[in-house]
Design an enzyme around this catalytic site. Structure first.
Site, mmCIF file in Angstrom:
data_model
loop_
_atom_site.group_PDB
_atom_site.id
_atom_site.type_symbol
_atom_site.label_atom_id
_atom_site.label_comp_id
_atom_site.label_asym_id
_atom_site.label_seq_id
_atom_site.Cartn_x
_atom_site.Cartn_y
_atom_site.Cartn_z
ATOM 1 N N CYS A 143 -4.632 -2.905 -2.748
ATOM 2 C CA CYS A 143 -3.801 -2.834 -3.952
ATOM 3 C C CYS A 143 -4.589 -2.133 -5.049
ATOM 4 C CB CYS A 143 -3.399 -4.246 -4.377
ATOM 5 S SG CYS A 143 -2.343 -4.302 -5.840
ATOM 6 N N CYS A 150 -1.893 -2.341 -19.147
ATOM 7 C CA CYS A 150 -0.513 -1.926 -18.879
ATOM 8 C C CYS A 150 0.284 -1.986 -20.174
ATOM 9 C CB CYS A 150 0.133 -2.835 -17.835
ATOM 10 S SG CYS A 150 1.767 -2.269 -17.287
ATOM 11 N N CYS A 154 5.891 -6.722 -19.020
ATOM 12 C CA CYS A 154 6.688 -7.691 -18.264
ATOM 13 C C CYS A 154 6.194 -9.094 -18.602
ATOM 14 C CB CYS A 154 6.578 -7.420 -16.764
ATOM 15 S SG CYS A 154 7.199 -5.799 -16.274
ATOM 16 N N CYS A 157 3.842 -11.319 -16.165
ATOM 17 C CA CYS A 157 2.664 -10.677 -15.577
ATOM 18 C C CYS A 157 1.457 -10.817 -16.496
ATOM 19 C CB CYS A 157 2.972 -9.199 -15.321
ATOM 20 S SG CYS A 157 1.599 -8.273 -14.620
#
Length: 404
Positions: A143, A150, A154, A157
């Site tokens: 991954c 980011c 969201c 998250c």
């Protein structure tokens, strides 16, 4: 090419780093150093097939050329694994440091996590029908992160809590793969007489939104395929639904499989947990996805993080069925992975099972993704750097003002 984020976050390390430079760039460098072009091919092989970490390891190059490269300030620049945590299930979570000191997290999942099941590719066949289990055969999923932090925010998250620092370069994205493969002494392909090459799958589902760093992400894909020998059919990129990115992606001749973080069956619920929905609603998202050309048997993956009493009710399953009935798609149901100070809870196992059963009864392939590394915060939505960085966060345009 697509460039959704502000230029301020495009920083990154020195251009003197060789890992990440394509073959034509290495040829130009050799030309500048008055070297024959085949030296570029030798350097290319050393960087991407042999995955060397130091110029001194490139024994195919004359010592005088290696010294010239060092004198000019060139170095390999492969990202470095500086911290490791190991789960009881074998998953490993790495803190990976870039040349400028910034860090991201990368995850190694031996045996995979079941995410490819039902997507119609060879990787799915290996997930669903494993045929070998011996020391000479390795199957794993890596991954990969695409940004430091980011910007999508969201709500479920942990990475969202970091904000955004900068984009990763193509070399830093592909370099995470090389660093992890080196750690596990993985041989790819049969170029060096390896009769039992590893089956390595890549998921661009780590820190960051790949389609907000589109050019570097696709350059990394080309390095990973052309230079390192990993098929694009073994790669999956996950997007929160960046519409211009999906449209650009649909035009690519070489591209990974596409996964879309849907996570809700209607705009009201999705906007409450994914603010990006204010810019691009579900209807516009599905219209763009329908234009993505698929390989024979391939299906688009929709990721659906199940949040207790928010998106896990029977009416949500019915809405999902209506949304996806005309698409060649599958759904990965992901039971929410907890994190500190997060206002959500996991749905009950019977709720998840009933949700999956209803989708399947309606003909929608639905799989419950196996959580990996939850005890070390390596599972979906849990990645958060464990070292503090001195650099300030960078302000970026909010989702509502992104172009496109």
């Amino acid at each position: 090419m697509l460039n959704e984020t502000k230029a301020e976050i495009d920083g990154g390390p020195s251009s003197k780093l060789l890992f990440g430079v394509p073959l034509h760039g290495l040829k130009h460098l050799m030309q500048q150093l008055r070297q024959p072009s085949y030296r570029a091919t030798q350097l290319y092989e050393a960087l991407y097939r042999q995955r060397i970490v130091s110029l001194d390891q490139i024994t195919t190059l004359p010592a005088v050329l290696r010294e010239s490269l060092k004198a000019e300030g060139y170095e390999v620049g492969l990202p470095e694994i500086v911290q490791t945590a190991q789960s009881i299930d074998g998953t490993e979570r790495y803190l990976v440091r870039m040349a400028d000191g910034e860090t991201v997290e990368t995850v190694w999942m031996p045996g995979g996590d079941g995410g490819e099941r039902g997507d119609g590719t060879q990787a799915a066949e290996e997930e669903e029908h494993p045929v070998r289990d011996d020391d000479d055969y390795k199957r794993a999923t890596i991954c990969i992160s695409s940004q430091v932090g980011c910007a999508v925010n969201c709500q479920f998250c942990l990475t969202a809590k970091l904000g955004i620092r900068r984009n990763l370069t193509a070399g830093e994205i592909a370099g995470q793969v090389a660093a992890v493969l080196n750690r596990h002494s993985v041989e790819l392909g049969s170029a060096r007489g390896n009769k039992n090459p590893a089956r390595i799958n890549l998921v661009f589902m780590g820190m960051g939104e790949p389609f907000l760093n589109y050019t570097a992400f696709m350059d990394a894909v080309r390095l990973l395929t052309t230079a390192m020998g990993i098929s694009e059919s073994r790669m999956t990129v996950s997007t929160s639904g960046i519409l211009p990115g999906i449209l650009e992606f649909s035009k690519e001749t070489l591209r990974p499989k596409l996964a879309v973080s849907l996570n809700a069956s209607n705009d009201q619920v999705r906007e409450s947990i994914m603010p990006i929905t204010r810019k691009w609603n579900i209807a516009s998202l599905l219209e763009a996805i329908a234009a993505v050309p698929l390989r024979p048997r391939e299906r688009i993956t929709f990721e659906y993080v199940m949040l207790g009493e928010i998106n896990d009710q029977p009416q949500h399953a019915e809405e999902l069925i209506s949304l996806l009935k005309n698409l060649r798609a599958k759904i990965n149901l992901i039971v929410w992975n907890s994190g500190p100070d997060m206002p959500f809870h996991e749905p009950a196992p019977r709720t998840v099972a009933a949700f999956q059963r209803r989708l399947r009864d309606a003909g929608v392939p639905a799989f419950i993704r196996r959580p990996r590394g939850r005890d070390i915060y390596a599972a979906c939505g849990q990645l958060k750097r464990t070292l503090e960085q001195p650099a300030p966060l960078v302000a970026i345009a909010p989702a509502a003002t992104l172009p496109g």
